[in-house]
Design a protein around this motif. Structure first.
Motif, short mmCIF file in Angstrom:
data_model
loop_
_atom_site.label_atom_id
_atom_site.label_comp_id
_atom_site.label_asym_id
_atom_site.label_seq_id
_atom_site.Cartn_x
_atom_site.Cartn_y
_atom_site.Cartn_z
N MET A 94 57.12 -0.07 27.22
CA MET A 94 56.27 -0.13 28.02
C MET A 94 54.56 0.63 27.49
N GLY A 95 54.06 -0.35 27.63
CA GLY A 95 52.82 -0.18 26.52
C GLY A 95 51.58 1.23 27.03
N PRO A 96 49.82 1.07 26.36
CA PRO A 96 49.51 2.33 26.39
C PRO A 96 49.80 2.12 27.85
N ARG A 97 48.79 3.44 28.44
CA ARG A 97 48.79 3.29 29.73
C ARG A 97 47.25 3.17 29.81
N PRO A 98 47.42 2.24 31.34
CA PRO A 98 45.47 1.54 31.26
C PRO A 98 44.58 3.40 31.79
N PRO A 99 43.65 2.71 31.16
CA PRO A 99 42.58 3.68 31.48
C PRO A 99 41.66 3.67 33.08
N ALA A 100 41.03 4.38 33.49
CA ALA A 100 39.89 4.14 34.35
C ALA A 100 39.15 2.78 34.74
N LEU A 101 38.86 2.85 36.40
CA LEU A 101 38.25 1.35 36.42
C LEU A 101 36.98 1.46 35.94
N GLY A 102 36.61 0.53 35.07
CA GLY A 102 35.18 0.99 34.83
C GLY A 102 34.77 1.37 33.31
N ALA A 103 36.47 2.64 32.66
CA ALA A 103 35.74 2.62 31.49
C ALA A 103 35.35 1.42 30.53
N VAL A 104 34.67 2.19 29.41
CA VAL A 104 34.18 1.00 28.02
C VAL A 104 35.27 1.15 27.33
N MET A 105 35.57 0.04 26.47
CA MET A 105 36.84 -0.27 25.98
C MET A 105 36.21 -1.97 24.69
N VAL A 106 36.96 -1.34 23.79
CA VAL A 106 36.93 -2.44 22.60
C VAL A 106 38.07 -3.24 22.52
N ASP A 107 37.95 -4.40 22.63
CA ASP A 107 39.13 -5.41 22.16
C ASP A 107 39.06 -5.74 20.88
N THR A 108 40.26 -5.54 19.66
CA THR A 108 39.86 -4.90 18.50
C THR A 108 40.68 -6.53 17.89
N SER A 109 41.57 -7.54 18.65
CA SER A 109 41.61 -8.69 18.65
C SER A 109 40.95 -9.82 18.41
N ARG A 110 39.57 -9.19 19.47
CA ARG A 110 38.00 -10.18 19.74
C ARG A 110 37.11 -9.37 18.72
N ARG A 111 37.48 -9.57 17.37
CA ARG A 111 36.32 -8.67 16.93
C ARG A 111 35.33 -8.00 17.63
N ASP A 112 35.71 -7.12 18.21
CA ASP A 112 35.85 -5.72 18.46
C ASP A 112 34.67 -5.59 19.77
N ARG A 113 35.16 -6.95 20.36
CA ARG A 113 33.88 -6.89 21.52
C ARG A 113 33.92 -5.95 23.23
N VAL A 114 33.46 -5.37 23.00
CA VAL A 114 33.18 -4.41 24.67
C VAL A 114 32.78 -5.14 25.35
N GLY A 115 33.94 -4.19 26.51
CA GLY A 115 33.64 -4.74 27.69
C GLY A 115 34.23 -3.36 28.62
N GLU A 116 34.03 -3.29 29.85
CA GLU A 116 34.78 -2.49 30.63
C GLU A 116 35.89 -3.03 31.57
N PHE A 117 36.96 -2.06 31.75
CA PHE A 117 38.07 -1.89 32.30
C PHE A 117 38.07 -2.31 33.48
N ARG A 118 38.45 -3.71 34.10
CA ARG A 118 38.44 -4.06 35.34
C ARG A 118 40.03 -3.93 36.09
N GLY A 119 41.00 -3.57 35.23
CA GLY A 119 42.13 -3.75 35.89
C GLY A 119 43.57 -4.63 35.18
N LEU A 120 44.83 -5.03 36.15
CA LEU A 120 45.87 -5.66 35.18
C LEU A 120 46.13 -6.20 35.86
N SER A 121 46.16 -7.76 34.90
CA SER A 121 47.17 -8.98 35.12
C SER A 121 48.17 -8.93 34.21
N GLY A 122 48.98 -9.15 34.97
CA GLY A 122 50.27 -9.59 33.93
C GLY A 122 50.78 -7.95 33.19
#
Length: 75
Positions: A1-29
């Motif tokens: 099992m992977g990392p635990r999901p953050p709270a909805l709306g938490a500001v996150m960085v996607d390191t696979s997309r050149r450190d793109r910043v966004g907010e967590f919106r939920g799970l998608s599979g």
């Protein structure tokens, strides 16, 4: 099992997309749904490639959005 999901709306960085910043919106599979700050199209990110944004990363992302809006760019 992977990392635990953050709270909805938490500001996150996607390191696979050149450190793109966004907010967590939920799970998608097995992926996490991330949306740019202030709106826009969501993308899916592998949880192991996402980390919480630092305060400066969050500020930079919000500032970039404000600058784009002031230039009249579509957001």
């Amino acid at each position: 099992m992977g990392p635990r999901p953050p709270a909805l709306g938490a500001v996150m960085v996607d390191t696979s997309r050149r450190d793109r910043v966004g907010e967590f919106r939920g799970l998608s599979g097995p992926y996490w749904a991330i949306r740019p700050l202030g709106g826009g199209l969501e993308w899916e990110a592998a949880p192991e490639r996402v980390r919480p944004a630092t305060p400066i990363e969050r500020l930079r992302a919000e500032n970039a959005r404000c600058n784009a809006r002031s230039r009249g760019e579509a957001l």
